[in-house]
Design an enzyme around this catalytic site. Structure first.
Site, PDB file in Angstrom:
ATOM      1  NE  ARG A 212      15.736  28.955  -8.331  1.00 23.19           N
ATOM      2  CZ  ARG A 212      14.834  29.508  -9.134  1.00 23.19           C
ATOM      3  NH1 ARG A 212      13.575  29.071  -9.111  1.00 23.19           N
ATOM      4  NH2 ARG A 212      15.156  30.472  -9.964  1.00 23.19           N
TER       5      ARG A 212
ATOM      6  NE  ARG B 230      12.908  30.683  -5.066  1.00 27.43           N
ATOM      7  CZ  ARG B 230      12.755  31.121  -6.320  1.00 27.43           C
ATOM      8  NH1 ARG B 230      11.589  31.007  -6.925  1.00 27.43           N
ATOM      9  NH2 ARG B 230      13.762  31.676  -6.958  1.00 27.43           N
TER      10      ARG B 230
ATOM     11  NE  ARG C 288      13.223  33.890 -17.773  1.00 25.66           N
ATOM     12  CZ  ARG C 288      12.933  33.137 -16.713  1.00 25.66           C
ATOM     13  NH1 ARG C 288      12.245  32.044 -16.840  1.00 25.66           N
ATOM     14  NH2 ARG C 288      13.332  33.511 -15.533  1.00 25.66           N
TER      15      ARG C 288
ATOM     16  NE  ARG D 168      16.757  34.612 -10.724  1.00 27.19           N
ATOM     17  CZ  ARG D 168      16.277  34.222  -9.533  1.00 27.19           C
ATOM     18  NH1 ARG D 168      17.069  34.202  -8.474  1.00 27.19           N
ATOM     19  NH2 ARG D 168      15.036  33.856  -9.415  1.00 27.19           N
TER      20      ARG D 168
ATOM     21  CE  LYS E 190       8.249  33.549 -13.525  1.00 29.37           C
ATOM     22  NZ  LYS E 190       8.973  34.426 -12.582  1.00 29.37           N
TER      23      LYS E 190
HETATM   24  P1  AP5 Z   1       7.961  31.721  -6.611  1.00 31.82           P
HETATM   25  O1  AP5 Z   1       6.580  31.245  -6.865  1.00 31.82           O
HETATM   26  O2  AP5 Z   1       9.042  30.698  -6.475  1.00 31.82           O
HETATM   27  O3  AP5 Z   1       8.368  32.854  -7.685  1.00 31.82           O
HETATM   28  P2  AP5 Z   1       8.666  32.772  -9.245  1.00 31.82           P
HETATM   29  O4  AP5 Z   1       7.976  33.895  -9.884  1.00 31.82           O
HETATM   30  O5  AP5 Z   1       8.395  31.394  -9.751  1.00 31.82           O
HETATM   31  O6  AP5 Z   1      10.216  33.081  -9.214  1.00 31.82           O
HETATM   32  P3  AP5 Z   1      11.465  32.357  -9.904  1.00 31.82           P
HETATM   33  O7  AP5 Z   1      12.684  32.861  -9.169  1.00 31.82           O
HETATM   34  O8  AP5 Z   1      11.309  30.875  -9.948  1.00 31.82           O
HETATM   35  O9  AP5 Z   1      11.408  32.938 -11.304  1.00 31.82           O
HETATM   36  P4  AP5 Z   1      12.553  33.056 -12.297  1.00 31.82           P
HETATM   37  O10 AP5 Z   1      11.796  33.467 -13.480  1.00 31.82           O
HETATM   38  O11 AP5 Z   1      13.681  33.927 -11.917  1.00 31.82           O
HETATM   39  O12 AP5 Z   1      13.231  31.593 -12.263  1.00 31.82           O
HETATM   40  P5  AP5 Z   1      13.197  30.370 -13.252  1.00 31.82           P
HETATM   41  O13 AP5 Z   1      13.317  29.149 -12.465  1.00 31.82           O
HETATM   42  O14 AP5 Z   1      12.066  30.514 -14.213  1.00 31.82           O
HETATM   43  O15 AP5 Z   1       7.924  32.632  -5.299  1.00 31.82           O
HETATM   44  C1  AP5 Z   1       9.105  33.245  -4.799  1.00 31.82           C
HETATM   45  C2  AP5 Z   1       9.013  33.309  -3.263  1.00 31.82           C
HETATM   46  O16 AP5 Z   1       7.943  34.199  -2.915  1.00 31.82           O
HETATM   47  C3  AP5 Z   1       8.695  31.963  -2.604  1.00 31.82           C
HETATM   48  O17 AP5 Z   1       9.412  31.840  -1.415  1.00 31.82           O
HETATM   49  C4  AP5 Z   1       7.177  32.044  -2.330  1.00 31.82           C
HETATM   50  O18 AP5 Z   1       6.798  31.280  -1.196  1.00 31.82           O
HETATM   51  C5  AP5 Z   1       6.980  33.545  -2.099  1.00 31.82           C
HETATM   52  N1  AP5 Z   1       5.650  34.004  -2.521  1.00 31.82           N
HETATM   53  C6  AP5 Z   1       4.967  33.645  -3.654  1.00 31.82           C
HETATM   54  N2  AP5 Z   1       3.757  34.236  -3.687  1.00 31.82           N
HETATM   55  C7  AP5 Z   1       3.696  35.007  -2.565  1.00 31.82           C
HETATM   56  C8  AP5 Z   1       2.677  35.876  -2.045  1.00 31.82           C
HETATM   57  N3  AP5 Z   1       1.496  36.071  -2.668  1.00 31.82           N
HETATM   58  N4  AP5 Z   1       2.933  36.523  -0.874  1.00 31.82           N
HETATM   59  C9  AP5 Z   1       4.123  36.334  -0.219  1.00 31.82           C
HETATM   60  N5  AP5 Z   1       5.106  35.519  -0.670  1.00 31.82           N
HETATM   61  C10 AP5 Z   1       4.897  34.874  -1.826  1.00 31.82           C
HETATM   62  O19 AP5 Z   1      14.526  30.608 -14.128  1.00 31.82           O
HETATM   63  C11 AP5 Z   1      15.814  30.420 -13.562  1.00 31.82           C
HETATM   64  C12 AP5 Z   1      16.866  30.619 -14.653  1.00 31.82           C
HETATM   65  O20 AP5 Z   1      16.678  29.634 -15.692  1.00 31.82           O
HETATM   66  C13 AP5 Z   1      16.811  31.952 -15.390  1.00 31.82           C
HETATM   67  O21 AP5 Z   1      17.522  32.962 -14.701  1.00 31.82           O
HETATM   68  C14 AP5 Z   1      17.438  31.593 -16.741  1.00 31.82           C
HETATM   69  O22 AP5 Z   1      18.814  31.527 -16.650  1.00 31.82           O
HETATM   70  C15 AP5 Z   1      16.918  30.183 -17.000  1.00 31.82           C
HETATM   71  N6  AP5 Z   1      15.643  30.159 -17.754  1.00 31.82           N
HETATM   72  C16 AP5 Z   1      14.454  29.656 -17.331  1.00 31.82           C
HETATM   73  N7  AP5 Z   1      13.517  29.757 -18.291  1.00 31.82           N
HETATM   74  C17 AP5 Z   1      14.133  30.330 -19.368  1.00 31.82           C
HETATM   75  C18 AP5 Z   1      13.679  30.717 -20.657  1.00 31.82           C
HETATM   76  N8  AP5 Z   1      12.388  30.531 -21.038  1.00 31.82           N
HETATM   77  N9  AP5 Z   1      14.572  31.300 -21.495  1.00 31.82           N
HETATM   78  C19 AP5 Z   1      15.852  31.489 -21.135  1.00 31.82           C
HETATM   79  N10 AP5 Z   1      16.363  31.150 -19.908  1.00 31.82           N
HETATM   80  C20 AP5 Z   1      15.494  30.576 -19.031  1.00 31.82           C
END
Ligand code: AP5
Length: 231
Positions: free
Chosen positions: A172, A139, A100, A183, A25
């Site tokens: 992270r 990552r 979410r 998660r 994402k």
């Molecule tokens: P990346 O693009 O970083 O993946 P992502 O889907 O963004 O993963 P996140 O871990 O950031 O998602 P998340 O939803 O758990 O975290 P968030 O920060 O939102 O890619 C991942 C890796 O794969 C990278 O190394 C990349 O290079 C690689 N990659 C990407 N595409 C690829 C491809 N095509 N081929 C190969 N490799 C690839 O949330 C963190 C925390 O915040 C949550 O746990 C929660 O506690 C809180 N939070 C955030 N938003 C909310 C909300 N709306 N409500 C409640 N709590 C929330």
């Protein structure tokens, strides 16, 4: 000319990137937001900023994020509502990690109406869980500009250093295996119902996220062009 090279591409829309942790994402939302000149709004990044600044919200969110659970809707909704009030959001925005829960999605629907936007376009990143652990443990993110790397799939030219700005790369704290499992569980339980929710409304576009970076990006551009958002 490829869409991503068109300087006049406009998108008066809210786009939502929906998918499990590690589905790509953040990687894709950054690129597409840049191409369309609209903000990339990552609720994870916003919350991490609150945590690093030690704000009241950050202090509440920190232990929850460390456990890999979702931060309560009430805290996230207020933060999002304030963010989209800013003028840079007047021509649309890309949500990464929001909504979410179904409660968040309903609230967003109301907010969009109030701000005069069409209903959102949802890019659903479809990927099997077996690849996610490797993606997340591999990552690394730049401390300065937030560029996302992967030590296995997309390494920087120099280990630990961002290619773009020379910033230090960090891992992270929630990318530990035990927290990743939590998660993924939270996604299945609380977020995956949104797939049905948005599919029923007809807003969902499935994207095969188990492809190369470029292929995923191209497929997303095609979906966005398909809704007539580009003019
Ligand atoms: P990346 O693009 O970083 O993946 P992502 O889907 O963004 O993963 P996140 O871990 O950031 O998602 P998340 O939803 O758990 O975290 P968030 O920060 O939102 O890619 C991942 C890796 O794969 C990278 O190394 C990349 O290079 C690689 N990659 C990407 N595409 C690829 C491809 N095509 N081929 C190969 N490799 C690839 O949330 C963190 C925390 O915040 C949550 O746990 C929660 O506690 C809180 N939070 C955030 N938003 C909310 C909300 N709306 N409500 C409640 N709590 C929330």
């Amino acid at each position: 000319m490829a869409l991503e090279e068109r300087p006049d591409a406009k998108l008066d829309r809210a786009v939502i990137f929906l998918g499990p942790p590690g589905s790509g994402k953040g990687t894709q939302a950054k690129e597409l937001a840049k191409a369309y000149g609209i903000p990339h709004l990552s609720t994870g990044d916003m919350l991490r900023e609150h945590v690093s600044k030690g704000t009241t919200l950050g202090l509440q969110a920190k232990p929850i994020m460390e456990r890999g659970e979702l931060v309560p809707d009430s805290l996230v909704l207020k933060m999002v509502a304030e963010r989209i009030e800013r003028p840079d959001c007047s021509h649309g925005f890309m949500f990464d990690g929001f909504p979410r829960t179904v409660t968040q999605a309903k609230y967003l629907g109301e907010l969009l109406k109030q701000h005069g936007f069409h209903q959102p376009l949802v890019l659903h990143l479809v990927i099997g869980s077996s690849v996610l652990m490797r993606r997340l443990t591999g990552r690394r993110t730049c401390k300065v500009g937030g560029e996302i790397y992967n030590i296995y799939e997309r390494p920087p030219k120099v280990e630990g250093i961002c290619d773009n700005d020379g910033g230090e790369l960090f891992q992270r704290p929630d990318d530990r295996e035990d927290v990743i499992r939590e998660r993924l569980h939270a996604y299945e339980k609380q977020t995956s119902p949104l797939v049905q929710y948005y599919r029923r409304l007809g807003f969902l576009h499935d994207i095969d996220a188990d492809k190369s970076f470029e292929e995923v990006k191209q497929r997303m551009f095609e979906s966005l062009a398909g809704i007539g958002g580009v003019r």
